[in-house]
Design a protein around this motif. Structure first.
Motif, PDB file in Angstrom:
ATOM      1  N   THR A  26      -5.770  46.779  77.125  1.00  0.00           N
ATOM      2  CA  THR A  26      -6.840  46.522  75.957  1.00  0.00           C
ATOM      3  C   THR A  26      -7.820  47.604  76.007  1.00  0.00           C
ATOM      4  O   THR A  26      -8.287  48.242  74.807  1.00  0.00           O
ATOM      5  N   GLU A  27      -8.500  48.141  77.134  1.00  0.00           N
ATOM      6  CA  GLU A  27      -9.452  49.067  77.172  1.00  0.00           C
ATOM      7  C   GLU A  27      -8.994  50.192  76.870  1.00  0.00           C
ATOM      8  O   GLU A  27      -9.737  50.999  76.205  1.00  0.00           O
ATOM      9  N   LEU A  28      -7.848  50.764  77.199  1.00  0.00           N
ATOM     10  CA  LEU A  28      -7.212  51.921  77.140  1.00  0.00           C
ATOM     11  C   LEU A  28      -7.061  52.213  75.489  1.00  0.00           C
ATOM     12  O   LEU A  28      -7.314  53.284  74.976  1.00  0.00           O
ATOM     13  N   GLN A  29      -6.406  51.060  74.930  1.00  0.00           N
ATOM     14  CA  GLN A  29      -6.292  51.207  73.380  1.00  0.00           C
ATOM     15  C   GLN A  29      -7.494  51.089  72.532  1.00  0.00           C
ATOM     16  O   GLN A  29      -7.370  51.929  71.721  1.00  0.00           O
ATOM     17  N   ALA A  30      -8.542  50.696  73.162  1.00  0.00           N
ATOM     18  CA  ALA A  30      -9.652  50.605  72.338  1.00  0.00           C
ATOM     19  C   ALA A  30     -10.323  52.087  72.621  1.00  0.00           C
ATOM     20  O   ALA A  30     -10.912  52.560  71.655  1.00  0.00           O
ATOM     21  N   ARG A  31     -10.148  52.574  73.550  1.00  0.00           N
ATOM     22  CA  ARG A  31     -10.819  53.902  73.863  1.00  0.00           C
ATOM     23  C   ARG A  31     -10.030  55.106  73.271  1.00  0.00           C
ATOM     24  O   ARG A  31     -10.628  56.023  72.728  1.00  0.00           O
ATOM     25  N   PHE A  32      -8.703  55.008  73.319  1.00  0.00           N
ATOM     26  CA  PHE A  32      -7.826  56.266  72.884  1.00  0.00           C
ATOM     27  C   PHE A  32      -6.968  56.007  71.674  1.00  0.00           C
ATOM     28  O   PHE A  32      -6.487  56.675  71.232  1.00  0.00           O
ATOM     29  N   GLY A  33      -6.709  54.703  71.354  1.00  0.00           N
ATOM     30  CA  GLY A  33      -5.695  54.461  70.506  1.00  0.00           C
ATOM     31  C   GLY A  33      -4.281  54.636  71.103  1.00  0.00           C
ATOM     32  O   GLY A  33      -3.895  55.313  71.951  1.00  0.00           O
ATOM     33  N   TRP A  34      -3.380  54.101  70.220  1.00  0.00           N
ATOM     34  CA  TRP A  34      -1.653  54.053  70.534  1.00  0.00           C
ATOM     35  C   TRP A  34      -1.407  55.334  70.554  1.00  0.00           C
ATOM     36  O   TRP A  34      -0.343  55.747  71.444  1.00  0.00           O
ATOM     37  N   GLU A  36      -2.824  58.472  71.216  1.00  0.00           N
ATOM     38  CA  GLU A  36      -3.094  59.168  72.464  1.00  0.00           C
ATOM     39  C   GLU A  36      -2.550  58.365  73.911  1.00  0.00           C
ATOM     40  O   GLU A  36      -2.110  59.279  74.720  1.00  0.00           O
ATOM     41  N   MET A  37      -2.348  57.241  73.731  1.00  0.00           N
ATOM     42  CA  MET A  37      -1.647  56.592  74.997  1.00  0.00           C
ATOM     43  C   MET A  37      -0.277  57.001  74.968  1.00  0.00           C
ATOM     44  O   MET A  37       0.165  57.171  76.071  1.00  0.00           O
ATOM     45  N   GLU A  40      -0.139  60.564  76.347  1.00  0.00           N
ATOM     46  CA  GLU A  40      -0.484  60.521  77.930  1.00  0.00           C
ATOM     47  C   GLU A  40       0.773  60.043  78.686  1.00  0.00           C
ATOM     48  O   GLU A  40       1.012  60.600  79.634  1.00  0.00           O
ATOM     49  N   ILE A  41       1.124  58.893  78.201  1.00  0.00           N
ATOM     50  CA  ILE A  41       2.473  58.211  78.840  1.00  0.00           C
ATOM     51  C   ILE A  41       3.568  57.980  77.849  1.00  0.00           C
ATOM     52  O   ILE A  41       3.278  56.953  77.144  1.00  0.00           O
ATOM     53  N   PRO A  42       4.441  58.649  77.771  1.00  0.00           N
ATOM     54  CA  PRO A  42       5.341  58.744  76.685  1.00  0.00           C
ATOM     55  C   PRO A  42       6.405  57.726  77.029  1.00  0.00           C
ATOM     56  O   PRO A  42       7.513  57.817  77.505  1.00  0.00           O
ATOM     57  N   ARG A  44       8.127  53.959  75.021  1.00  0.00           N
ATOM     58  CA  ARG A  44       8.215  53.377  73.639  1.00  0.00           C
ATOM     59  C   ARG A  44       7.370  52.444  73.110  1.00  0.00           C
ATOM     60  O   ARG A  44       6.931  52.372  72.011  1.00  0.00           O
ATOM     61  N   CYS A  45       6.932  51.389  74.334  1.00  0.00           N
ATOM     62  CA  CYS A  45       5.878  50.489  73.654  1.00  0.00           C
ATOM     63  C   CYS A  45       4.679  51.095  73.365  1.00  0.00           C
ATOM     64  O   CYS A  45       3.810  50.067  72.594  1.00  0.00           O
ATOM     65  N   PHE A  46       4.357  52.315  73.358  1.00  0.00           N
ATOM     66  CA  PHE A  46       3.039  52.829  73.092  1.00  0.00           C
ATOM     67  C   PHE A  46       3.402  53.508  71.712  1.00  0.00           C
ATOM     68  O   PHE A  46       2.360  53.950  71.150  1.00  0.00           O
ATOM     69  N   SER A  47       4.389  53.817  71.369  1.00  0.00           N
ATOM     70  CA  SER A  47       4.944  54.954  70.276  1.00  0.00           C
ATOM     71  C   SER A  47       5.734  54.097  69.099  1.00  0.00           C
ATOM     72  O   SER A  47       5.651  54.685  67.987  1.00  0.00           O
ATOM     73  N   LYS A  48       6.488  53.024  69.428  1.00  0.00           N
ATOM     74  CA  LYS A  48       7.200  52.367  68.493  1.00  0.00           C
ATOM     75  C   LYS A  48       6.771  51.164  68.104  1.00  0.00           C
ATOM     76  O   LYS A  48       6.964  50.245  68.866  1.00  0.00           O
ATOM     77  N   ASP A  49       6.031  50.750  66.930  1.00  0.00           N
ATOM     78  CA  ASP A  49       5.488  49.586  66.727  1.00  0.00           C
ATOM     79  C   ASP A  49       4.697  48.870  67.721  1.00  0.00           C
ATOM     80  O   ASP A  49       5.160  47.871  68.454  1.00  0.00           O
ATOM     81  N   PRO A  50       3.805  49.612  68.392  1.00  0.00           N
ATOM     82  CA  PRO A  50       2.842  49.343  69.451  1.00  0.00           C
ATOM     83  C   PRO A  50       1.952  48.066  69.515  1.00  0.00           C
ATOM     84  O   PRO A  50       1.682  47.643  68.101  1.00  0.00           O
ATOM     85  N   SER A  51       1.989  47.129  70.305  1.00  0.00           N
ATOM     86  CA  SER A  51       1.144  45.966  70.343  1.00  0.00           C
ATOM     87  C   SER A  51       0.770  45.667  71.851  1.00  0.00           C
ATOM     88  O   SER A  51       1.438  45.949  72.632  1.00  0.00           O
ATOM     89  N   ILE A  52      -0.303  44.888  71.967  1.00  0.00           N
ATOM     90  CA  ILE A  52      -0.559  44.561  73.146  1.00  0.00           C
ATOM     91  C   ILE A  52       0.254  43.944  73.928  1.00  0.00           C
ATOM     92  O   ILE A  52       1.100  44.202  75.259  1.00  0.00           O
TER      93      ILE A  52
END
Length: 87
Positions: A26-34, A36-37, A40-42, A44-52
């Motif tokens: 949650t803190e990384l997502q709030a600071r950087f957004g999906w 950028e996440m 930084e760390i490629p 799929r859970c951050f790039s394809k339809d991401p959610s917490i």
């Protein structure tokens, strides 16, 4: 008169002690957004339809990815400290 003993417990050396995976994501997502996440760390859970929730599910089942996310969190929030206005 009874003597009282004070128990002093050593502080954990684990920088993530007391911090949940949900707080980390949650803190990384709030600071950087999906976006950028995902850069930084490629994963799929951050790039394809991401959610917490989808990220938590994946990270809990994938130790290598969780370690990368935790290490990134420590480098951003623990070692450098939280972002404060004017800094």
């Amino acid at each position: 008169m009874a003597a009282h003993r004070i128990m002093i417990y050593p502080r954990s050396v684990d920088p993530l002690h007391g911090i949940t995976l949900k707080q980390i994501v949650t803190e990384l997502q709030a600071r950087f957004g999906w976006e950028e996440m995902a850069r930084e760390i490629p994963i799929r859970c951050f790039s394809k339809d991401p959610s917490i929730n989808s990220s938590l599910t994946f990270l809990r089942r994938t130790p290598w990815a969780r370690k990368q996310v935790e290490d990134w969190y420590v480098s951003v929030f623990v070692l450098k400290g939280p972002l404060t206005p004017g800094s």
